[in-house]
Design an enzyme around this catalytic site. Sequence first.
Site, PDB file in Angstrom:
ATOM      1  N   ARG A 359      -3.440 -10.348  -0.197  1.00 59.01           N
ATOM      2  CA  ARG A 359      -2.051 -10.448  -0.644  1.00 59.01           C
ATOM      3  C   ARG A 359      -1.287  -9.149  -0.428  1.00 59.01           C
ATOM      4  O   ARG A 359      -0.092  -9.096  -0.651  1.00 59.01           O
ATOM      5  CB  ARG A 359      -2.018 -10.866  -2.112  1.00 59.01           C
ATOM      6  CG  ARG A 359      -2.634 -12.237  -2.344  1.00 59.01           C
ATOM      7  CD  ARG A 359      -2.490 -12.741  -3.768  1.00 59.01           C
ATOM      8  NE  ARG A 359      -3.167 -14.016  -3.923  1.00 59.01           N
ATOM      9  CZ  ARG A 359      -4.401 -14.177  -4.350  1.00 59.01           C
ATOM     10  NH1 ARG A 359      -5.110 -13.097  -4.682  1.00 59.01           N
ATOM     11  NH2 ARG A 359      -4.947 -15.363  -4.459  1.00 59.01           N
ATOM     12  N   VAL A 360      -1.995  -8.106  -0.030  1.00 56.30           N
ATOM     13  CA  VAL A 360      -1.325  -6.849   0.308  1.00 56.30           C
ATOM     14  C   VAL A 360      -0.901  -6.857   1.768  1.00 56.30           C
ATOM     15  O   VAL A 360       0.143  -6.335   2.144  1.00 56.30           O
ATOM     16  CB  VAL A 360      -2.256  -5.657   0.002  1.00 56.30           C
ATOM     17  CG1 VAL A 360      -1.626  -4.345   0.443  1.00 56.30           C
ATOM     18  CG2 VAL A 360      -2.568  -5.613  -1.485  1.00 56.30           C
TER      19      VAL A 360
END
Length: 501
Positions: A359-360
């Site tokens: 998700r980064v």
Amino acid sequence: MAELLDLSYEAVYAQSDALDPSAGRIEEVADGIAVCSGLRDARINDAVVLGDNIPGIVLKLDEDRVGVGLLAHGELAEGAPAQLVGETLSAAVSTEIGGRVLDSAGMPLDGMPAPATDVTVPVFAPSPPLSTIEGVSRPLATGLLAVDAVIPVGRGQRQLILGDRQTGKTQLAIDAIINQRSQDVVCLYVSIGKKMAEIASIVTRLRAADALSYTTVVAAPADATLTSQYIAPYYGMALAEALRAKGKDVLVVFDDLTNHADAYRSISLLLRRPPGREAYPGDIFYIHGSLLERAAQLSELHGGGSITALPVVTTLSDDLSAYIPTNIVSITDGQIYLRSELANQGRMPAIDIGLSVSRVGSDAQLPVISQLSKGISFTLSQYAELQELLMYDGALSEHQRSLVADGQCLVELFKQPAGAPRDPATTILLLWAFRAGAFNGFSSADAAVLTERLVAVAELNAEYLTTMLAPQLVPGGERFLSEAQTQAMTELLDFARAEMS
């Protein structure tokens, strides 16, 4: 009757001013859990000494009884004394813990003297305030091409590793530790519920790869008490926080939190707490959330250190919807999913790109790697869908055949032997070669040979390659390759192809 009982308690306590509210006695003891009377000043997570200097921790408070978990094995009997230490459970931290193997109380398991204590920190601590946290912006290279290219991990990130037994979860985490050898990252490996023989094997692998000097192993083996297994990850996180407070970047591996959850479930059932889903207690989400949320990247104003957490979870029959996996997926910033079917096919690391996510994203990548890896995830997902049609070759269009060929080459490109992580310069060379069409028209076998040759050429010319790609190898560095860099890598590619013939 209740009034008489209250009066009798008051009479006992009033009988002597010397009655110590921090003292008590053991009323019941079994399975690593002691139920004590007295201890009127007890608080949750307070340290306790039982009997002949056996450490424990307060885990439950009832009206007239205190549930204590034992942190060590020892002879205890009903009527033995119990004494509060006067503080919550703390961890002794030393700057000389590199290369050490410690238990969950900080005592050595490697036969060496106990490390000198520099500072004592609480084992249970709150997560850092939001005002002290910065976004993840610096990559933490794992050395695994599939991860660094498609599912990147950044410093301060929480990335879950999950999959069935024997899919390579521990090896992936060990490779990530080995790859920090020259990255100025301190590593902690927390082993929970594993056999001592397996822990010894991991220590041997780290030592053989020259990674033990910057790694501390915290071990709560299968024969340790349930409470020791429960405390181990918190003790490891406390060590990491003490190092982060000094501005260091820390990588912590929790292997694995399934065993941790099982130990806590057993403790809770022994303490007669109400069971919930799959017999886990209602606070099982909290104990993992309160642990993993302590991992973060701090701002420069607060030291600039980071803790990157790689929790490991074991699934059963590739079931991602089980209670513990879904809990930890919702806590972390992404997951690396290892599928047993891929492991059985020999595709190691057995990473399922379609079900893995970071998700980064590109914030945790070098810009040039982010640029070169664009579209790779899509190509692999398309290849996975088209595999079922491969037996009907005539049903594939020209574009689909191209996707299948690219997917087959990427599968070979992402295969990697255990204990051989690849540095960022090698990663750039391999991704550039794929982008440049070096694998076009190659069979899977030829793609595997060319990949092997490119890695060998990169290792042979490591210093030259690193110097040549220096502008791209720093966080926030150059996104694109210059003409001179492209020419240099073309020469390395030609050399690798020549070696194939």
